[in-house]
Design an enzyme around this catalytic site. Structure first.
Site, short mmCIF file in Angstrom:
data_model
loop_
_atom_site.label_atom_id
_atom_site.label_comp_id
_atom_site.label_asym_id
_atom_site.label_seq_id
_atom_site.Cartn_x
_atom_site.Cartn_y
_atom_site.Cartn_z
N GLU A 1 0.74 -1.06 0.07
CA GLU A 1 -0.08 0.04 0.03
C GLU A 1 0.76 1.13 0.00
O GLU A 1 1.97 1.41 0.85
CB GLU A 1 -1.03 0.03 1.37
CG GLU A 1 -2.36 0.41 0.80
CD GLU A 1 -3.18 -0.25 -0.19
OE1 GLU A 1 -3.00 0.05 -1.18
OE2 GLU A 1 -3.36 -1.29 0.48
N LEU B 1 -11.98 -0.06 -3.54
CA LEU B 1 -11.72 -0.93 -4.35
C LEU B 1 -11.64 -0.64 -5.86
O LEU B 1 -11.98 -1.34 -6.56
CB LEU B 1 -12.99 -1.73 -4.05
CG LEU B 1 -13.26 -2.32 -2.66
CD1 LEU B 1 -14.40 -3.40 -2.56
CD2 LEU B 1 -12.16 -3.43 -2.35
N ASP C 1 -3.98 0.57 -9.60
CA ASP C 1 -5.36 0.34 -9.89
C ASP C 1 -5.77 0.05 -11.27
O ASP C 1 -6.47 -0.58 -11.69
CB ASP C 1 -6.11 1.51 -9.53
CG ASP C 1 -6.17 1.79 -7.77
OD1 ASP C 1 -5.32 1.06 -7.21
OD2 ASP C 1 -6.47 2.63 -7.21
#
Length: 392
Positions: A38, A128, A175
Site C-alpha cells: 500500500e 476497491l 489500480d
C-alpha cells in the site's frame, strides 16, 4: 453479491429499452483489492493486487457524430459530452469517461462517438477502485468503436494519466494496471517501475474477504496527495529517484538525518516493499500463514508510520485478526476510510464474515458490508450476438 452475468444482462436489457435496439458491444472492467503493497505504487515499488468479481459494465453502440451519451443505472441519470469540446463537469461520474477520452486524444487517437448504459457493483469510495474500473471499461468501449488495438499496459497508463491530470488524483499505476491485466485465480505482482508483472496463484483452500467499514473518503480532498509529497521529499533527501531504491539497511543508516514525519513515511514504504516481495514468494509456496503475518505487519505500519488508518478500520482489522479462520488482515486502499482485506480459510469464510460483521456493528454502530471474493480476469469486451439481439 450481484453476479457479473446479472449486471451484464441488466445493462443489455436497459439499453434495448432506452434505444429500441440491442447494443453492439458490452465492455467490462473489474475493481480490485490489494492484498499487500500500500502506497508503494507511486514510489516505483511493488504491489500485489487481485481483480475481484465485482465490475463496471457498459452496453454500447456507435453513433454517427462525436457525442458520447451514457445513462447510469446506478445514479439514474443520463450525461452527454462532445468529443470535440471536452470540459470537466466537476468530479461527476461522467468525468471519468471524459478523462479517458482526453487521454486517448492526447495520444492522437481518433475517437468515435457512442451511446451506452452503464452499471456496476464495485462499491464507490470503498478503496476497491471503482474509478479505475470505470476508466478501463470506458477505454474498452472507445477502443472497440474506434478501431484501437487493445494493449493492457498502454491502456492502463492512459487511464492513469486521465486520473492524474484530468481528475486530479495523483494515483500510481496499480489500480489501472490490475483492472486492465488481472488474471482469474491469481493475484498479480506488479513492478510499478518497469510494469513487469508476475502471476501469483491464490492458495487453494483460502478465501479473500473484503470488509467494508461503511466509512468513506474523497481522495482529492484527503491527505493522499500530502502523503505522496512526503515520499518525494524523503526520496530527495536520500538522493534517490524513488523510495523503491532504498534498502532497509540504507534507510536505517540514514533515518536519523530525516525529519521525524518524513522518516515515518519513508519507513513504511521501504518496509512495505520488502513485505510485498516476500508475500508474493509465500503465495507461490502456498504459505498462507506467512502471507497473513505480513498483512498484519502491513496494517500496523499503515496505522502508525503512514497514518492513513482510522478507528473503524483498526476495529474491523482487530476483530478479523481475532478469528480462528483468519490468517491475517489489513486496511486496503488509500486509507482514511473504506475497506479492509482478510485472507482466511475457505471452509470458514462465511462464518468468519458473519461473525466479524456482527462484532463490528456492535462495536461501532455501523453496518458493514462483507464480500467473499474470487480473483477475476481484467478488462474484457464482447460482441452482443445476433441471437441475443432477437431475444432481448
Amino acid at each position: 453479491m450481484t453476479s457479473d452475468n446479472g449486471l451484464r444482462s441488466a445493462v443489455v436489457r436497459a439499453f434495448e429499452e432506452r434505444h429500441g435496439g440491442a447494443p453492439a458491444w458490452v465492455a467490462r472492467a473489474p475493481g480490485r483489492v490489494n492484498l499487500i503493497g500500500e502506497h508503494t505504487d507511486y514510489n516505483d515499488g511493488f504491489v500485489l493486487p487481485m481483480a475481484i468479481d465485482r465490475a463496471v459494465w457498459i452496453a454500447l453502440r456507435p453513433r454517427d457524430d462525436f457525442k458520447v451519451r451514457i445513462h447510469s443505472l446506478d445514479f439514474d441519470e443520463t450525461r452527454e459530452f462532445d468529443l470535440m469540446h471536452l470540459a470537466s463537469s466537476g468530479m461527476e461520474w461522467m468525468d471519468y469517461v471524459q478523462a479517458v477520452a482526453w487521454a486517448l486524444q492526447k495520444r492522437d487517437r481518433n475517437l468515435r462517438g457512442w451511446e451506452g448504459v452503464t452499471a456496476g457493483d464495485v462499491p464507490i469510495g470503498a478503496g476497491l477502485s471503482s474509478s479505475a474500473a470505470f476508466e478501463l471499461a470506458s477505454a474498452r468501449a472507445f477502443a472497440a468503436l474506434s478501431g484501437l488495438q487493445w494493449d493492457a499496459r498502454e491502456m492502463a497508463l492512459l487511464a492513469q494519466r486521465a486520473e492524474n491530470e484530468w481528475i486530479g488524483v495523483y494515483c500510481g499505476i496499480m489500480d489501472q494496471m490490475i483492472s486492465a491485466a488481472g488474471e482469474s485465480g491469481h493475484a498479480l505482482l506488479i513492478d510499478c517501475r518497469s510494469l513487469e508483472t508476475r502471476s501469483v496463484p491464490v492458495p487453494p483452500g483460502t478465501s479473500v474477504v473484503i470488509l467494508d467499514t461503511a466509512t468513506r473518503r474523497g481522495l482529492v480532498d484527503s491527505a493522499y496527495n500530502d502523503r505522496r509529497r512526503h515520499c518525494e521529499e524523503a526520496a530527495a533527501a536520500l538522493d534517490v529517484a524513488a523510495l523503491r531504491d532504498v534498502s532497509r539497511e540504507r534507510f536505517e543508516m540514514a533515518a536519523a538525518s530525516l525529519p521525524p514525519l518524513i522518516r515515518k513515511r519513508a519507513r513504511h514504504v521501504v518496509t512495505e516493499i520488502e513485505r510485498t516481495l516476500e508475500a508474493a514468494d509465500a503465495l507461490e509456496r502456498g504459505d498462507a500463514r506467512r502471507v497473513g503475518e505480513l498483512m498484519n505487519q502491513s496494517h500496523a505500519s499503515l496505522r502508525d508510520d503512514f497514518e492513513v488508518s482510522r478507528r473503524e478500520l483498526d476495529v474491523i482489522v482487530e476483530l478479523a485478526q481475532a478469528q480462528g479462520a483468519c490468517y491475517g488482515a489489513r486496511m486496503t486502499g488509500a486509507g482514511f476510510g473504506g475497506c479492509a482485506v482478510a485472507l482466511v480459510q475457505a471452509e470458514g469464510a462465511e462464518a468468519f464474515a458473519a461473525s466479524v460483521a456482527a462484532d463490528y456493528q456492535r462495536a461501532t454502530g455501523l453496518e458493514p458490508r462483507v464480500y467473499v471474493c474470487s480473483a477475476s480476469e481484467g478488462a474484457s469486451l464482447e460482441r452482443v450476438p445476433e441471437a441475443e439481439h432477437a431475444a432481448v
